[in-house]
Scaffold this motif. Structure first.
Motif, PDB file in Angstrom:
ATOM      1  N   VAL A  88       0.821  -1.101   0.129  1.00  0.00           N
ATOM      2  CA  VAL A  88      -0.039   0.018  -0.194  1.00  0.00           C
ATOM      3  C   VAL A  88       0.861   1.137   0.012  1.00  0.00           C
ATOM      4  CG1 VAL A  88      -1.679   1.300   1.481  1.00  0.00           C
ATOM      5  CG2 VAL A  88      -2.040  -0.999   1.135  1.00  0.00           C
ATOM      6  N   ALA A  89       1.913   1.097   0.647  1.00  0.00           N
ATOM      7  CA  ALA A  89       2.808   2.467   0.856  1.00  0.00           C
ATOM      8  C   ALA A  89       3.672   2.630  -0.509  1.00  0.00           C
ATOM      9  CB  ALA A  89       3.648   2.066   1.966  1.00  0.00           C
ATOM     10  N   THR A  90       3.509   1.810  -1.426  1.00  0.00           N
ATOM     11  CA  THR A  90       4.472   1.979  -2.934  1.00  0.00           C
ATOM     12  C   THR A  90       3.263   2.150  -3.867  1.00  0.00           C
ATOM     13  OG1 THR A  90       4.041  -0.661  -3.671  1.00  0.00           O
ATOM     14  CG2 THR A  90       5.892   0.046  -1.924  1.00  0.00           C
ATOM     15  N   SER A  91       3.733   2.373  -5.054  1.00  0.00           N
ATOM     16  CA  SER A  91       2.957   2.731  -6.409  1.00  0.00           C
ATOM     17  C   SER A  91       1.977   1.245  -6.742  1.00  0.00           C
ATOM     18  CB  SER A  91       3.633   3.251  -7.351  1.00  0.00           C
ATOM     19  OG  SER A  91       4.616   2.226  -7.745  1.00  0.00           O
ATOM     20  N   ILE A  92       2.417   0.343  -6.118  1.00  0.00           N
ATOM     21  CA  ILE A  92       1.763  -0.951  -6.528  1.00  0.00           C
ATOM     22  C   ILE A  92       0.300  -0.800  -6.134  1.00  0.00           C
ATOM     23  CG2 ILE A  92       1.519  -3.481  -6.101  1.00  0.00           C
ATOM     24  CD1 ILE A  92       3.937  -2.418  -7.749  1.00  0.00           C
ATOM     25  N   GLY A  93      -0.544  -1.028  -6.755  1.00  0.00           N
ATOM     26  CA  GLY A  93      -2.004  -1.144  -6.534  1.00  0.00           C
ATOM     27  C   GLY A  93      -2.736  -2.559  -6.520  1.00  0.00           C
ATOM     28  N   PRO A  94      -4.037  -2.409  -6.016  1.00  0.00           N
ATOM     29  CA  PRO A  94      -4.901  -3.786  -5.916  1.00  0.00           C
ATOM     30  C   PRO A  94      -4.591  -4.715  -7.242  1.00  0.00           C
ATOM     31  CG  PRO A  94      -6.261  -2.005  -5.761  1.00  0.00           C
ATOM     32  CD  PRO A  94      -4.759  -1.395  -5.977  1.00  0.00           C
ATOM     33  N   SER A  95      -4.951  -4.041  -8.440  1.00  0.00           N
ATOM     34  CA  SER A  95      -4.898  -4.800  -9.629  1.00  0.00           C
ATOM     35  C   SER A  95      -3.542  -5.378 -10.095  1.00  0.00           C
ATOM     36  CB  SER A  95      -5.231  -3.917 -10.933  1.00  0.00           C
ATOM     37  OG  SER A  95      -4.354  -2.787 -11.064  1.00  0.00           O
ATOM     38  N   ASP A  96      -2.497  -4.703  -9.636  1.00  0.00           N
ATOM     39  CA  ASP A  96      -1.079  -5.367  -9.667  1.00  0.00           C
ATOM     40  C   ASP A  96      -0.879  -6.491  -8.716  1.00  0.00           C
ATOM     41  OD1 ASP A  96      -0.414  -3.243 -11.600  1.00  0.00           O
ATOM     42  OD2 ASP A  96       0.029  -1.897  -9.752  1.00  0.00           O
ATOM     43  N   TYR A  97      -1.309  -6.432  -7.386  1.00  0.00           N
ATOM     44  CA  TYR A  97      -1.363  -7.379  -6.627  1.00  0.00           C
ATOM     45  C   TYR A  97      -2.226  -8.360  -6.818  1.00  0.00           C
ATOM     46  CZ  TYR A  97      -1.075  -9.312  -1.849  1.00  0.00           C
ATOM     47  OH  TYR A  97      -0.879 -10.219  -0.493  1.00  0.00           O
ATOM     48  N   ILE A  98      -3.371  -8.242  -7.486  1.00  0.00           N
ATOM     49  CA  ILE A  98      -4.219  -9.561  -7.901  1.00  0.00           C
ATOM     50  C   ILE A  98      -3.385 -10.087  -9.202  1.00  0.00           C
ATOM     51  CG2 ILE A  98      -6.520 -10.098  -8.810  1.00  0.00           C
ATOM     52  CD1 ILE A  98      -7.704  -7.705  -7.172  1.00  0.00           C
ATOM     53  N   MET A  99      -3.055  -9.451 -10.130  1.00  0.00           N
ATOM     54  CA  MET A  99      -2.570  -9.967 -11.008  1.00  0.00           C
ATOM     55  C   MET A  99      -1.280 -11.018 -10.847  1.00  0.00           C
ATOM     56  SD  MET A  99      -4.325  -9.294 -14.067  1.00  0.00           S
ATOM     57  CE  MET A  99      -3.068  -9.962 -15.053  1.00  0.00           C
ATOM     58  N   GLY A 100      -0.327 -10.272  -9.786  1.00  0.00           N
ATOM     59  CA  GLY A 100       0.843 -11.039  -9.284  1.00  0.00           C
ATOM     60  C   GLY A 100       0.353 -12.290  -8.822  1.00  0.00           C
ATOM     61  N   LEU A 101      -0.791 -12.149  -7.798  1.00  0.00           N
ATOM     62  CA  LEU A 101      -1.188 -13.493  -7.306  1.00  0.00           C
ATOM     63  C   LEU A 101      -1.588 -14.464  -8.267  1.00  0.00           C
ATOM     64  CD1 LEU A 101      -3.062 -11.929  -4.297  1.00  0.00           C
ATOM     65  CD2 LEU A 101      -1.317 -13.535  -4.014  1.00  0.00           C
ATOM     66  N   MET A 102      -2.322 -13.931  -9.241  1.00  0.00           N
ATOM     67  CA  MET A 102      -3.143 -15.026 -10.422  1.00  0.00           C
ATOM     68  C   MET A 102      -1.719 -15.661 -11.027  1.00  0.00           C
ATOM     69  SD  MET A 102      -5.993 -12.953 -11.869  1.00  0.00           S
ATOM     70  CE  MET A 102      -7.539 -12.476 -10.863  1.00  0.00           C
ATOM     71  N   PHE A 103      -0.878 -14.862 -11.384  1.00  0.00           N
ATOM     72  CA  PHE A 103       0.170 -15.434 -12.138  1.00  0.00           C
ATOM     73  C   PHE A 103       0.958 -16.433 -11.326  1.00  0.00           C
ATOM     74  CE2 PHE A 103       0.256 -11.543 -15.059  1.00  0.00           C
ATOM     75  CZ  PHE A 103      -0.266 -12.242 -16.222  1.00  0.00           C
ATOM     76  N   ALA A 104       1.018 -16.163 -10.099  1.00  0.00           N
ATOM     77  CA  ALA A 104       1.895 -16.886  -9.194  1.00  0.00           C
ATOM     78  C   ALA A 104       1.101 -18.226  -9.180  1.00  0.00           C
ATOM     79  CB  ALA A 104       2.211 -16.549  -7.742  1.00  0.00           C
ATOM     80  N   ASN A 105      -0.239 -18.113  -8.915  1.00  0.00           N
ATOM     81  CA  ASN A 105      -1.194 -19.303  -8.682  1.00  0.00           C
ATOM     82  C   ASN A 105      -1.052 -20.221 -10.072  1.00  0.00           C
ATOM     83  OD1 ASN A 105      -2.743 -20.694  -6.931  1.00  0.00           O
ATOM     84  ND2 ASN A 105      -4.504 -19.171  -6.926  1.00  0.00           N
ATOM     85  N   LEU A 106      -1.043 -19.638 -11.108  1.00  0.00           N
ATOM     86  CA  LEU A 106      -1.092 -20.224 -12.259  1.00  0.00           C
ATOM     87  C   LEU A 106       0.186 -21.250 -12.211  1.00  0.00           C
ATOM     88  CD1 LEU A 106      -2.601 -20.597 -15.025  1.00  0.00           C
ATOM     89  CD2 LEU A 106      -1.216 -18.906 -16.020  1.00  0.00           C
ATOM     90  N   LEU A 107       1.462 -20.566 -11.907  1.00  0.00           N
ATOM     91  CA  LEU A 107       2.634 -21.273 -11.814  1.00  0.00           C
ATOM     92  C   LEU A 107       2.531 -22.424 -10.720  1.00  0.00           C
ATOM     93  CD1 LEU A 107       5.481 -21.485 -12.924  1.00  0.00           C
ATOM     94  CD2 LEU A 107       6.113 -19.637 -11.183  1.00  0.00           C
ATOM     95  N   TYR A 108       1.900 -22.113  -9.726  1.00  0.00           N
ATOM     96  CA  TYR A 108       1.820 -23.058  -8.654  1.00  0.00           C
ATOM     97  C   TYR A 108       0.877 -24.282  -9.140  1.00  0.00           C
ATOM     98  CZ  TYR A 108       0.959 -24.863  -3.922  1.00  0.00           C
ATOM     99  OH  TYR A 108       0.784 -25.611  -2.812  1.00  0.00           O
ATOM    100  N   SER A 109      -0.007 -24.043 -10.092  1.00  0.00           N
ATOM    101  CA  SER A 109      -0.803 -25.216 -10.337  1.00  0.00           C
ATOM    102  C   SER A 109      -0.353 -26.094 -11.345  1.00  0.00           C
ATOM    103  CB  SER A 109      -2.166 -24.456 -10.972  1.00  0.00           C
ATOM    104  OG  SER A 109      -2.870 -23.684  -9.991  1.00  0.00           O
ATOM    105  N   SER A 110       0.799 -25.498 -12.051  1.00  0.00           N
ATOM    106  CA  SER A 110       1.326 -26.347 -13.201  1.00  0.00           C
ATOM    107  C   SER A 110       1.732 -27.714 -12.813  1.00  0.00           C
ATOM    108  CB  SER A 110       2.602 -25.473 -13.595  1.00  0.00           C
ATOM    109  OG  SER A 110       3.693 -25.356 -12.770  1.00  0.00           O
ATOM    110  N   PRO A 111       2.140 -27.934 -11.954  1.00  0.00           N
ATOM    111  CA  PRO A 111       2.356 -29.632 -11.630  1.00  0.00           C
ATOM    112  C   PRO A 111       1.166 -30.419 -11.690  1.00  0.00           C
ATOM    113  CG  PRO A 111       3.665 -28.359  -9.986  1.00  0.00           C
ATOM    114  CD  PRO A 111       2.791 -27.378 -10.666  1.00  0.00           C
ATOM    115  N   GLY A 112       0.005 -29.777 -10.983  1.00  0.00           N
ATOM    116  CA  GLY A 112      -1.224 -30.574 -11.243  1.00  0.00           C
ATOM    117  C   GLY A 112      -1.836 -30.475 -12.691  1.00  0.00           C
TER     118      GLY A 112
END
Length: 247
Positions: A88-112
């Motif tokens: 919150v204290a940076t220029s990163i916004g909620p949309s960046d945070y959500i997109m980061g989580l989604m890409f990370a989750n996509l990578l985390y789901s890759s073995p399955g």
């Protein structure tokens, strides 16, 4: 600004996705355990007749469960590690945070995903025609469920509720809808209203595109559009109405 956001997305995808696989592979086995158990039970009970439904259902379940599991993770990151306060204290916004989580989750789901793609190839569920549409379908499902998870996580008041709520939501939305069984088992008056659930829309499209169920082109288009619109809508709602700053 754009360089900062790109660097954040890359760094967060590695931090939350790749490092989770490398340091906690047991959690990959955990999210695979339920759909694989369902696959085994369906194989035994139906003597293999419905195993192809269980494979497609397992693929959907892996993506949906990982999206909903964000609730517990995000509540921990917000309330315990205070990572969100730092962002919150940076220029990163909620949309960046959500997109980061989604890409990370996509990578985390890759073995399955890779495991179920191998099973789908062995049982002739996948071919050159339906591979890309099915991949787009489950990716949209992950985005929709991740957006729902982010929105709900911003409302959870205590860490201990996050994991339980995520497990409850995952079970309800992957067991009751026609994810592991043909959607035609349900009367039309029931599965049409259930289309509002992203797991149902994804399952109907997946069962139709893989020819597990004889599905009309109209139904394929409707189920895909529902999932696409829900992905966009839930992302917008999570960015617009999630609690980003603590009061």
């Amino acid at each position: 600004m754009r360089l900062l956001r790109s660097s954040f997305l890359l760094a967060f995808t590695i931090f939350y996705g790749l490092s989770s696989i490398r340091r906690g592979f047991v959690y990959v086995l955990t999210y695979l355990s339920i759909p694989l158990a369902e696959l085994f039970l369906i194989y035994i009970i139906t003597r293999g007749d419905f195993v192809r439904f269980a494979i497609v259902g397992g693929l959907i379940s892996v993506m949906a469960n990982n999206g909903f599991s964000l609730i517990g993770d995000l509540v921990f990151l917000r309330l315990e590690s205070r990572l969100q306060d730092l962002l919150v204290a940076t220029s990163i916004g909620p949309s960046d945070y959500i997109m980061g989580l989604m890409f990370a989750n996509l990578l985390y789901s890759s073995p399955g995903v890779i495991l179920y793609i191998i099973l789908a190839l062995v049982y002739h569920v996948l071919n050159l025609t339906n591979f890309i549409p099915l991949l787009i379908d489950i990716t949209l499902l992950l985005f929709a469920t991740s957006s729902i998870g982010f929105f709900l996580a911003s409302l959870v008041p205590h860490t201990r509720y996050g994991w339980g709520f995520a497990g409850l939501l995952s079970s309800i939305l992957t067991i009751i809808p026609p994810v592991f069984y043909p959607y035609t088992f349900l009367p039309k008056s029931l599965y049409i209203p259930l289309l509002i659930l992203p797991t149902t829309a994804s399952a109907i499209f997946s069962q139709g595109i893989t020819n597990l169920v004889n599905t009309s082109v109209e139904m394929l288009v409707i189920s895909f559009l529902v999932l696409l619109l829900e992905s966009i809508l839930f992302f917008f709602l999570s960015v617009r109405f999630s609690r980003w700053r603590e009061r």
